[in-house]
Every structure is written in C-alpha cells, then in structure tokens.
Design a protein around this motif. Structure first.
Motif, mmCIF file in Angstrom:
data_model
loop_
_atom_site.group_PDB
_atom_site.id
_atom_site.type_symbol
_atom_site.label_atom_id
_atom_site.label_comp_id
_atom_site.label_asym_id
_atom_site.label_seq_id
_atom_site.Cartn_x
_atom_site.Cartn_y
_atom_site.Cartn_z
ATOM 1 N N ASN A 586 0.822 -1.213 0.000
ATOM 2 C CA ASN A 586 0.000 0.000 0.000
ATOM 3 C C ASN A 586 0.856 1.263 0.000
ATOM 4 O O ASN A 586 0.578 2.221 0.708
ATOM 5 C CB ASN A 586 -0.955 0.005 1.209
ATOM 6 C CG ASN A 586 -1.958 1.149 1.124
ATOM 7 O OD1 ASN A 586 -2.310 1.599 0.034
ATOM 8 N ND2 ASN A 586 -2.387 1.652 2.267
ATOM 9 N N LYS A 588 1.270 3.144 -2.666
ATOM 10 C CA LYS A 588 0.598 4.080 -3.580
ATOM 11 C C LYS A 588 1.497 4.562 -4.711
ATOM 12 O O LYS A 588 1.121 5.485 -5.437
ATOM 13 C CB LYS A 588 0.044 5.323 -2.861
ATOM 14 C CG LYS A 588 -0.809 5.043 -1.659
ATOM 15 C CD LYS A 588 -2.250 4.876 -2.048
ATOM 16 C CE LYS A 588 -3.151 4.781 -0.838
ATOM 17 N NZ LYS A 588 -4.125 3.712 -0.952
ATOM 18 N N ARG A 591 -0.279 4.371 -7.998
ATOM 19 C CA ARG A 591 -1.262 5.434 -8.232
ATOM 20 C C ARG A 591 -0.559 6.710 -8.683
ATOM 21 O O ARG A 591 -1.043 7.427 -9.559
ATOM 22 C CB ARG A 591 -2.042 5.647 -6.944
ATOM 23 C CG ARG A 591 -2.605 7.020 -6.752
ATOM 24 C CD ARG A 591 -3.430 7.065 -5.489
ATOM 25 N NE ARG A 591 -3.538 8.408 -4.979
ATOM 26 C CZ ARG A 591 -4.288 8.728 -3.943
ATOM 27 N NH1 ARG A 591 -4.978 7.812 -3.302
ATOM 28 N NH2 ARG A 591 -4.349 9.971 -3.523
ATOM 29 N N THR A 592 0.600 7.006 -8.067
ATOM 30 C CA THR A 592 1.311 8.243 -8.400
ATOM 31 C C THR A 592 1.759 8.228 -9.854
ATOM 32 O O THR A 592 1.730 9.239 -10.534
ATOM 33 C CB THR A 592 2.537 8.409 -7.481
ATOM 34 O OG1 THR A 592 2.101 8.257 -6.135
ATOM 35 C CG2 THR A 592 3.194 9.761 -7.649
ATOM 36 N N ASP A 599 -5.841 3.434 -9.743
ATOM 37 C CA ASP A 599 -5.264 3.299 -8.408
ATOM 38 C C ASP A 599 -5.369 1.825 -7.998
ATOM 39 O O ASP A 599 -6.374 1.388 -7.443
ATOM 40 C CB ASP A 599 -6.029 4.197 -7.429
ATOM 41 C CG ASP A 599 -5.419 4.174 -6.030
ATOM 42 O OD1 ASP A 599 -4.550 3.322 -5.787
ATOM 43 O OD2 ASP A 599 -5.822 5.003 -5.202
ATOM 44 N N SER A 601 -3.697 0.200 -5.784
ATOM 45 C CA SER A 601 -3.676 -0.019 -4.337
ATOM 46 C C SER A 601 -5.088 0.101 -3.761
ATOM 47 O O SER A 601 -5.483 -0.656 -2.884
ATOM 48 C CB SER A 601 -2.746 0.986 -3.662
ATOM 49 O OG SER A 601 -3.175 2.297 -3.916
ATOM 50 N N ASP A 602 -5.860 1.025 -4.270
ATOM 51 C CA ASP A 602 -7.216 1.197 -3.773
ATOM 52 C C ASP A 602 -8.080 -0.022 -4.081
ATOM 53 O O ASP A 602 -8.872 -0.461 -3.253
ATOM 54 C CB ASP A 602 -7.831 2.469 -4.380
ATOM 55 C CG ASP A 602 -9.034 2.922 -3.582
ATOM 56 O OD1 ASP A 602 -8.878 3.092 -2.362
ATOM 57 O OD2 ASP A 602 -10.126 3.059 -4.160
ATOM 58 N N THR A 740 -5.038 5.280 7.649
ATOM 59 C CA THR A 740 -4.234 4.462 6.728
ATOM 60 C C THR A 740 -4.016 3.035 7.236
ATOM 61 O O THR A 740 -4.327 2.082 6.514
ATOM 62 C CB THR A 740 -2.877 5.135 6.446
ATOM 63 O OG1 THR A 740 -3.130 6.442 5.974
ATOM 64 C CG2 THR A 740 -2.078 4.361 5.407
ATOM 65 N N ASP A 781 -7.316 12.416 1.107
ATOM 66 C CA ASP A 781 -8.179 11.445 0.421
ATOM 67 C C ASP A 781 -9.567 11.303 1.063
ATOM 68 O O ASP A 781 -10.387 10.516 0.595
ATOM 69 C CB ASP A 781 -7.519 10.050 0.443
ATOM 70 C CG ASP A 781 -6.539 9.862 -0.708
ATOM 71 O OD1 ASP A 781 -6.453 10.769 -1.558
ATOM 72 O OD2 ASP A 781 -5.862 8.817 -0.757
ATOM 73 N N HIS A 832 3.784 8.054 0.420
ATOM 74 C CA HIS A 832 2.466 8.678 0.596
ATOM 75 C C HIS A 832 2.530 10.195 0.443
ATOM 76 O O HIS A 832 1.563 10.818 0.041
ATOM 77 C CB HIS A 832 1.874 8.298 1.967
ATOM 78 C CG HIS A 832 1.337 6.894 1.977
ATOM 79 N ND1 HIS A 832 0.619 6.367 3.016
ATOM 80 C CD2 HIS A 832 1.414 5.905 1.053
ATOM 81 C CE1 HIS A 832 0.271 5.119 2.726
ATOM 82 N NE2 HIS A 832 0.760 4.815 1.538
ATOM 83 N N ALA A 835 2.517 10.702 -3.208
ATOM 84 C CA ALA A 835 1.152 10.485 -3.711
ATOM 85 C C ALA A 835 0.271 11.691 -3.395
ATOM 86 O O ALA A 835 -0.681 11.991 -4.117
ATOM 87 C CB ALA A 835 0.564 9.224 -3.095
#
Ligand SMILES: Cc1cc2nc3c(=O)[nH]c(=O)nc-3n(C[C@H](O)[C@H](O)[C@H](O)COP(=O)(O)OP(=O)(O)OC[C@H]3O[C@@H](n4cnc5c(N)ncnc54)[C@H](O)[C@@H]3O)c2cc1C
Ligand code: SF4
Ligand code: SF4
Length: 931
Positions: A586, A588, A591-592, A599, A601-602, A740, A781, A832, A835
C-alpha cells in the motif's frame, strides 16, 4: 510447411505445472489462479491464459523448461517485462519469465561493450552504466519497464534510434538455447572460416537457414524494406547483407525473432558514450504541412531524437494539462547532443530555423535534466494516457507502427486524418518522425459492431496503403506478434514468406516456441480481450517499474499490473488470491505514476475490505479506547529499557509468533528489529497547553497522528518547535487515527467513522499541518469516503491540509535558522507524501538549512519497504525491499538521511543501524534553530 498446431493433450493441461515443479522446484513454477491470470496479458489487446509459469533464474532452468516443452509438445513463450504491444509475450502453454536473470555479467568500459542477462530492465541498466559515462543507445519509450530480452527479441527502437539505430545495430553476440537442446553462441563470423564452419556443423538448423539464404539471396534482396526501420518478418536481409561482406552475421537473424527461434540467455551489447549535455526543444506548429520541412532543416544539427504528436493526439491527452496552445496543429519534440556542437550554438540555430515557420509561440527550450524530463513526460506515456480519454473508447494498437520515408510523414498524417474522419473514429498519431515511424492509435470500443468493423477495415486498408502508396513497412519497432502476423505474408509476398516458414521449421520443427506469433495465419482478431479493453488499465506495466514488491519478486503475479488483472478478473475470489492480495505494501507508488489514472492499491484495499483481518481489527478496537490503550503504551514506554534487550526481545518474538500468525503467515516481531522509542508521556501530554481539551485555540491545527503521539522519536516536538519559531502556536485538535493502517487491514467502517470524526474536528481550522506522510495523504483522500454534503466538507478539509515542509516553504522563515549543520544530507521521499503531490518542498527546505550540503540519492522516490506495519506483517520482504534503498543511501555518501514520515524513519533506522543518521526534516530544521 503448414503452421504446426499448438497441441496440448488434455491430460497434459493438468500436469504441466506438476511436471515442471518436479524438475525446477515449487518456487520457480506456479500455475495457481493469480499467476496464470497475471500472465495472461501483456501490453497488447490480447489475452491468452497459460497453463503454467516458470520464473527462470539460471540457464539450466531455461534448458530444462525448453526440453520439457519439446518433449511434451507444449507451447512455450519466453517473456521479459510483458510490455510489447502485439501479444507476443502471452501464450497458452508455459510462460518462461526470464526477468530474474537480470545481471550484468561483464563490462568492458574501454572497448564499450557489456555482457548481460535478458531480464535486466533498460533504465536500471543505464543507471549502472552512468558512472562509466556510457549507455545503451536504443531506448523505447517504455524504458522504465521493458527488459533487454524483450528489446532484443522485438528489435526495439525508440526516440533515440535516429542517432543510435535499432537494437539490431547494437548487438555483438547472443547466447541462445535452441529446441535441439543445444546452446548457440551467435556472433558475427567470417564466412567460410573454420569457426563459422564448425558452428554450422554443430547446429543443423543454422546450416539449413544459411543454405536457404544463400540460395535465395536475390529474392531476399529484392524484398528488403526500403525505409529506415523494419521489425517485421525474419531479418534474412541482415544475413544477406552480411554474406555480401563475407560475414555470417548471426545476431541479425535472432534479433527481432520474438522468441520463435530460441530463448536468449545472454547478450553482448555495444555501448555508446552518454552525452554530457543535451538540450530539448518543444516546438508547436500551426500548420502540419510545415513539420516535414522543419525536420529536414533540423536534421543537419544531428538531433538525437525528433518526435511528433498530431493535433488530435494533443486534443486527446488534453492541451491545457500539457500547456499546448489551442492552435497547435502538431508538436515537435527535438533533442540535441551538446558534445557535437556547443549547446548555445545549437539552440541559436534551432531558434533561427523556428523563426522561418508559423509557430504558435517561441519554442520551449530545456537544458536542465528535470525540465527536459517534464517535456518528455507526456510523450513517453502517451499510449496509456489515452486511456483516460473515454470510459468506452480505448486506444487500440492494430496499425500502430508503420514506417514511411521520413519526407512523406506529413502526407501520411494527412491521409490518416482523412481516413479516420471518414470512419468517424478518433485517432492519435505520434511517433519518431526523424525515421518516418508513425504510431497510429485509434480510439475504439471494439465490442461495438461499428467500431469492430472499422478496426478490421482499417487494418487491411492502412497497411496496404503504407506498402503500396508510400513504399513503407508495416512495422518499425514493435514487432509482428499476434497483431501483424496475418499481414506478414501480404507484405513480403508468398515466396519470401515460404522462406520464413522454412527457417521457423528448421529451428522449431514441433512449433512449440511462441506459436501464433510472427509466423501464423491466425486472424489478428483472435484472442482480443474484450473484457480487459472495457477496463481502465492499459496494461502498460508502468506501475510495475515502481512497485517495490515486483522489484523483489520479479514476477507478474507479485506486481501492481498483475494485481489489477487478478482482482478484476471474473474468477477472482479472496481465498484463491489471498497470497497476492495481502502482499501489496500500500505504498501508492502505482497510483502516483499511472498515466491512465488507475489506483491499483485502492482496488486491493477494497478487496481486503471484503475480508477484514480479525486480529488487526481487535487491535484497532483497543486503540480506539484511549483510556485502555494509552496507559499500555506509556507503561511499555517506561519499561522499554528493560524489555527492549536481546533476551527479553527473543522471548517476545517467540511469544508473539503464534498470535501474529493471525495477521499473516509471514508476520513476526524479530528480536533484532530496531523499535522506535515508545513515549512514557504522550505528545499530547507533553504539550498539554496546546490541546483543544485545555482550551487552546487558533487558526492552525497540527494533526500529529498516532506515531508522533505514541513514539518519542522527536518528530512531534520538532514540528511544534519549528512552527512556534515561525510565529505559529498550533492547536492539537481532538483527533483519531487518520485511517491508513486501519484501511490496510480492511476495516473501512472504522476508517469512515474516524474520518467523519476528524472532518468534524478539523473543520474550524484554516490550516491543518501534518508531519506524517500517511496522515497527509489520508486526510487529503477523505472525500472518497463520503457523498453529498459530507463529501463537500471533506473536500474543504482536504484543501487545507499542508505538510510541514509545504507550510514552511510557502512563506519566508519568520525566524531565520542560523545554526550551521555542516553535514551532507540526502532525502528519502516517502511514498504517501509523493502520492499527496509533495516532493519538492521537503528537498527545498533541506537545501535552505545553513551548512547543509544536499545530495539527491538514486532511487529517492522508491519505497523503503517499511510501509507502516508491513515491516511486521512481512519482515523478510520488507527487508528485501530495503536493500535497494540502503545501497542508494550508502552510494550517496550522505551523513544524514532525512525524510518526512515517522513510519519511514522506523524502517530507515532498522535498516541502517546507525550507519547513517536518520532525521525527520522538522528535526533538521529545529537543529538549525539551535534548539
Ligand atoms: C507505453 C509504451 C511505450 C512503448 N514505446 C516503445 C518504443 O518507443 N519503441 C519500441 O520499440 N517499443 C515500444 N514499446 C513496446 C515494448 O515496450 C518494447 O518492444 C519492449 O522492448 C518490449 O520489452 P519487454 O521486456 O516488455 O518484452 P516482452 O513484452 O516481455 O517480450 C517481447 C518479445 O520478446 C520475447 N522475449 C522476451 N524475452 C526473451 C528471451 N529471453 N528470449 C527470447 N525471446 C524473448 C517475447 O517472447 C516476446 O516475443 C512500448 C510499449 C509501451 C507499453
Ligand atoms: S495500472 Fe496504470 S500504470 Fe499500471 S499497467 Fe494499468 S495503466 Fe499501466
Ligand atoms: S501500492 Fe505499492 S506495493 Fe501495492 S501495488 Fe501499488 S506500487 Fe505495488
């Protein structure tokens, strides 16, 4: 020869994995649902589910797998990074992933050559060559993901082909395993000498091929593509050219053969000097027809790259997002090498040339690396970026790689624009204009009958037109794969195609090597993955290049792209995929980096939420009762000097082991893990006068989160101290965990409840300062958890969140730090925080500290592997992830590694064991204030 069917007997389909495991061991052979699902796609439009996957680590593994495939008649598909756009790295039998064979075996700097394994990623390779001032010339835009084995087998090229040629021009020798069971060292030998005669005698398929080529040299010569690049068919042209010069040029035969003639285990490659200085120019043209002439004006400046994007491409990727003028009909990206002419002189001439055209604005010139990367960013990620444009119409690669004479590219673009307009199809046209190589990517919904028919008609008509009207090639660099195989006989004619088939039969009489690819009459529409093409992921693999788990395992089932595929597959169930779903840290990073806005990870967290972890749930419930939890933390803090010693820690490790199994099979609390100092007095107690409970108020809240409260690691105190130094008396608002760690274990009801609490609590503040990367991202988020009015409130909060580095870099220091910290400092960029879009302010902050020498470390933007509680959940993997970071920190020569996250500090301190000092940036600033 007819195309040999790829037969797998029914009883074999079940035993392939078992048979291979018996020979290669369980670690290297997998056939479970997640593995075969992850390996069923590459970056093409196809899906073929394999029966088993071998992750080879040695030549013996390769030889054993090929021997098994030949004896059992099972198709075998070699694979590197799986970023090809043609379906050449998917197959129905065994996938032979050579990604773990990724070492540099020998480097000769003086003679500029290197011997490498096929699993080495191009970017990693070039990073290793950089200290020697060298690099590998060909560079596909997929350079951060693709690997040398795939580049060799596709004869890949890329933007810098203009200067360095394609892969085939940069190879000295290859080591290849043949289906005969023999290893062939394929190099360039003198025709007729004893070495070449001996080699031909030892390898009958080679002798047969050479005999064919000699016999049909005239035919081959007459069909040789007349354009500057070609990667379609077998390169018998290269063999004929060699023979004309008295050479048996064997690498030419195998480069570009797409795993259909043998498996490459080593390559000896030519290297080139890395230019010491380069300049990039971004030029926006108002009239497409002027681009072609401009290219010819620029060519005398020997550019390293000349890339074009047409008006439609600019529209599709979003002009505003990339600062492209509304009236640009085409954009040209040109790169120049300062070692040939001084950069200033080149740029003067570029500007002079540009003045003769009707441009939208002055060209943008970049000489700094960072600025240059910015200009290239859109171009390098063009294809997956197009995935953002429409939920249904996706960029489809089926006429993606044509080559025409460079002076006819504007004519080609006009023809294509008219063609697609007539079809009512949106299309992006971009590519390596200096070589006349155009990438044509129409946006289609292939499940729709109209679009499907448009695709089939365009496939035939455009390829035919490129060949007949433009005298071009159907493929410059991407390879034939499954997509162009059908057209190969039409392009070369039946006579030459018959020779290709004979070559294939000589090397692979049972047709086990990558059947369906290159030499195949199967229609290109077979195996199209209609389900996948309706999803948002382009399967480009870019996320794998930053996924720390993939970095360690080098296996698609343990990768970001693979996980997208697995968790969105129709057969997905948590229980058949728990192994992989629980492996994501996780961080991220996916996503970045994702150009398509996915995403992963989501998605994984959503899947975990379907099976929340019970032990973690109990711990979070306990932590949710501060009157029970906080006394425990303080007691542990007070007694830490007693229990945090080797013997008690060993007992704790053994005692916790059975309990931690409920967190994960891999979980443990190793006795030698360097734990953070637990707080005998919590941060809120140490700074009680700042708490909301004590009536303190003001416009700025400090959301300290759990770590700064429970750990006495200096972070919370430092954040408060530096804020005070800058005239801010922060309020410590009532708060609960930002969410988180709780989300990581699937307890989203608790996350939402805490988010609701925090939104309410934080709503009265103008600015919300954070010192923790994960809290920063989590608060930003928050809108994702809510709808309607609650969402609007959460958005307001998200808009007010500022990491401490942003707060301090956003203003002049009220009080200037004046105590010199004469140290070399590097920065580990917490995932993070990146991100959350914060990566420059922490670096800028460090640079402003008196006495500090800032050094940017290699891989600063890669995950360190701590990832909150992942260090406990899977300690061994977390330490393997850290190895890269440790090497980067060491190589940077820094005395201090700074970061912006208390959780990363735990991993850094544990991994570095005092070798390099670890500090939060707020602590560094506090030191500079002399406090
Ligand atoms: C966004 C994006 C941009 C791209 N830009 C470019 C570009 O600019 N230029 C370009 O040329 N391509 C480009 N490509 C296509 C692709 O990335 C390249 O062709 C790349 O070199 C493929 O490498 P890979 O490691 O992914 O190979 P894979 O996809 O894994 O394999 C490619 C072929 O090589 C074979 N192979 C792999 N390893 C071996 C081995 N050890 N022995 C024998 N055969 C093997 C496979 O069977 C397959 O046929 C791009 C792709 C994407 C997604
Ligand atoms: S998630 Fe994004 S980066 Fe990863 S493969 Fe899909 S499109 Fe590419
Ligand atoms: S969050 Fe990190 S570990 Fe998980 S898939 Fe993305 S890049 Fe990989």
């Amino acid at each position: 020869m007819s195309e040999a069917p790829a037969l797998i007997l029914p009883e074999k389909t079940r035993s392939i994995g078992r048979d291979l495991r018996r020979t290669l061991g369980a670690d290297k052979v997998k056939d479970d649902f997640p593995t075969i699902t992850a390996y069923s796609v590459d970056a093409s439009i196809y899906k073929v589910v394999p029966k088993a996957v071998v992750t080879a680590e040695t030549e013996d593994d390769v030889a054993a797998t090929v021997a098994y495939a030949v004896s059992a008649g099972v198709p075998i598909t070699p694979r590197a990074a799986g970023t090809n756009l043609t379906g050449s790295a998917v197959g129905e039998g065994i996938i032979l992933d050579c990604g773990r064979m990724n070492r540099i075996l020998e480097l000769n700097v003086e003679e500029r050559w290197v011997r490498v394994q096929p699993g080495l990623n191009l970017n990693e390779f070039n990073k290793k060559l950089e200290p020697h001032g060298l690099m590998f010339g060909p560079d596909p835009s997929s350079r951060d993901m693709c690997k040398l084995g795939g580049m060799l087998s596709n004869n890949s090229a890329g933007p810098h082909t203009l200067r360095y040629g394609s892969v085939k021009d940069n190879v000295h020798a290859l080591r290849i395993h043949l289906t005969t069971g023999a290893w062939l060292d394929a190099e360039t030998l003198a025709d007729g000498d004893s070495a070449s005669d001996a080699l031909l005698a030892a390898h009958p398929p080679l002798a047969a091929t050479l005999a064919l080529v000699r016999k049909h040299a005239d035919l081959i010569r007459s069909r040789k593509p007349k354009v500057s690049k070609n990667s379609t068919g077998y390169n018998l042209f290269g063999l004929v050219d060699g023979l004309e010069q008295g050479l048996v040029d064997l690498p030419k035969l195998f480069v570009g053969s797409e795993g259909t003639l043998g498996v490459i285990s080593e390559a000896t490659l030519k290297l080139v000097d890395k230019p010491k200085a380069t300049a990039t120019a971004l030029i926006h043209f108002r009239h497409l027809e002027e681009v072609g002439q401009a290219v010819f004006d620029l060519l005398p400046l020997t550019p390293m790259a000349l890339e074009v994007m047409d008006a439609n491409t600019l529209d599709l990727i979003g002009r505003a997002a990339h600062s492209v003028p509304a009236d640009a009909a085409a954009t040209l990206l040109a790169e120049f090498d300062g070692s040939l002419l001084p950069i200033a002189a080149i740029l003067d001439r570029v500007k002079a040339i540009c003045r003769t055209y009707r441009l939208c604005q002055e060209p943008t010139i970049a000489v700094e690396k960072e600025h240059q990367e910015q200009l290239w960013k859109a171009r390098n990620a063009l294809y997956p970026t197009l995935y953002r444009y429409d939920a249904k119409k996706k960029p489809i690669n089926y006429v993606d790689d044509v080559v025409v004479p460079a002076d006819r590219i504007a004519e080609l673009v006009s023809y294509l624009s008219a063609y697609f307009k007539n079809q009512d199809v949106n299309v992006a046209i971009f590519g390596h204009i200096g070589n006349g190589n155009a990438h044509i990517v129409p946006l289609l919904d292939v499940s729709d009958q109209h679009d499907f028919e448009a695709m089939v008609a365009g496939y035939h008509e455009i390829h035919q037109t490129v060949v007949t009207r433009f005298g071009g090639s159907i493929c410059g660099e991407h390879g034939d794969g499954r997509v162009r195989a059908e057209f190969v006989p039409k392009y070369f004619g039946e006579e030459l195609y018959a020779l290709f088939k004979q070559v294939k039969a000589a090397f692979d009489p049972r047709s086990v090597l990558n059947p369906g690819v290159k030499i195949s009459t199967t229609p290109f529409t077979e195996h199209i993955d209609y389900v996948r093409l309706s999803k948002p992921c382009a399967t480009c693999g870019k996320c794998n290049s930053v996924c720390p788990v993939y970095d360690v395992f080098q296996s698609e089932d343990m990768s970001s792209r693979g996980w997208f595929e697995i968790v969105t597959a129709p057969g997905y169930e948590y229980l058949n995929s728990k192994r992989v779903v629980e492996a994501c840290v996780n961080c991220k990073s996916c996503r970045t980096i994702c150009p398509a806005g996915v995403d992963v990870s989501d998605l994984i967290l959503q899947r975990r939420a379907e099976h929340p972890n019970k032990l973690a749930g109990a711990i979070f419930a306990w932590q949710g009762r501060p009157w029970l939890f906080e006394p425990f933390i303080k007691l542990m803090g007070r007694t830490q000097p007693v229990w945090d010693r080797p013997l008690p820690r060993k007992l704790l490790e053994l005692g916790f082991a059975p309990v931690l199994r409920f967190l994960a099979q891999t979980a443990k609390l190793p006795a030698d893990l360097v734990l953070p100092r637990l707080a005998p007095r919590l941060l809120r107690e140490r700074h009680a006068e700042l708490t909301e409970e004590q009536g303190h108020h003001g416009p700025v809240a400090y959301f300290h989160g759990c770590a700064a409260n429970y750990f006495q690691d200096g972070v919370g105190d430092a954040v408060i101290a530096v804020l005070r130094k800058n005239g801010i008396e922060p309020v410590l608002p009532r708060q609960k965990c930002s969410g988180t760690p709780i989300e990581t274990y699937g307890h989203i009801d608790r996350v939402k409840a805490y988010a609701r609490f925090n939104v309410e609590s934080l709503s009265r503040y103008e600015t919300i300062v954070t010192g923790c990367a994960s809290c920063t991202l989590s608060l930003k988020d928050y809108p994702k958890w809510f709808q309607g009015e609650e969402r609007r409130q959460a958005e307001k909060i998200a808009g007010k969140v500022r990491h401490i580095s942003e707060v301090l870099m956003g203003t002049d220091f009220k009080s200037v730090p004046n105590k010199s910290v004469p140290k070399t400092v590097t920065y580990h960029s917490s995932c993070h925080l990146r991100a959350a879009g914060v990566s420059k302010p922490p670096r800028d902050l460090i640079k402003r500290l008196p006495g500090v020498t800032f050094v940017e470390m290699r891989d600063a933007d890669r995950c360190a592997g701590g990832a909150g509680t992942f260090i406990v959940k899977d300690y061994d993997t977390s330490q393997k992830i850290f190895e890269r970071k440790r090497a980067a920190i060491r190589d940077s020569g820094a005395q201090i590694v700074a970061t912006s996250c208390p959780a990363c500090m735990i991993q850094l301190r544990n991994g570095l064991r005092g070798e390099v000092d670890v500090r939060h940036i707020a602590e560094l600033l506090r030191d500079a204030y002399g406090q």
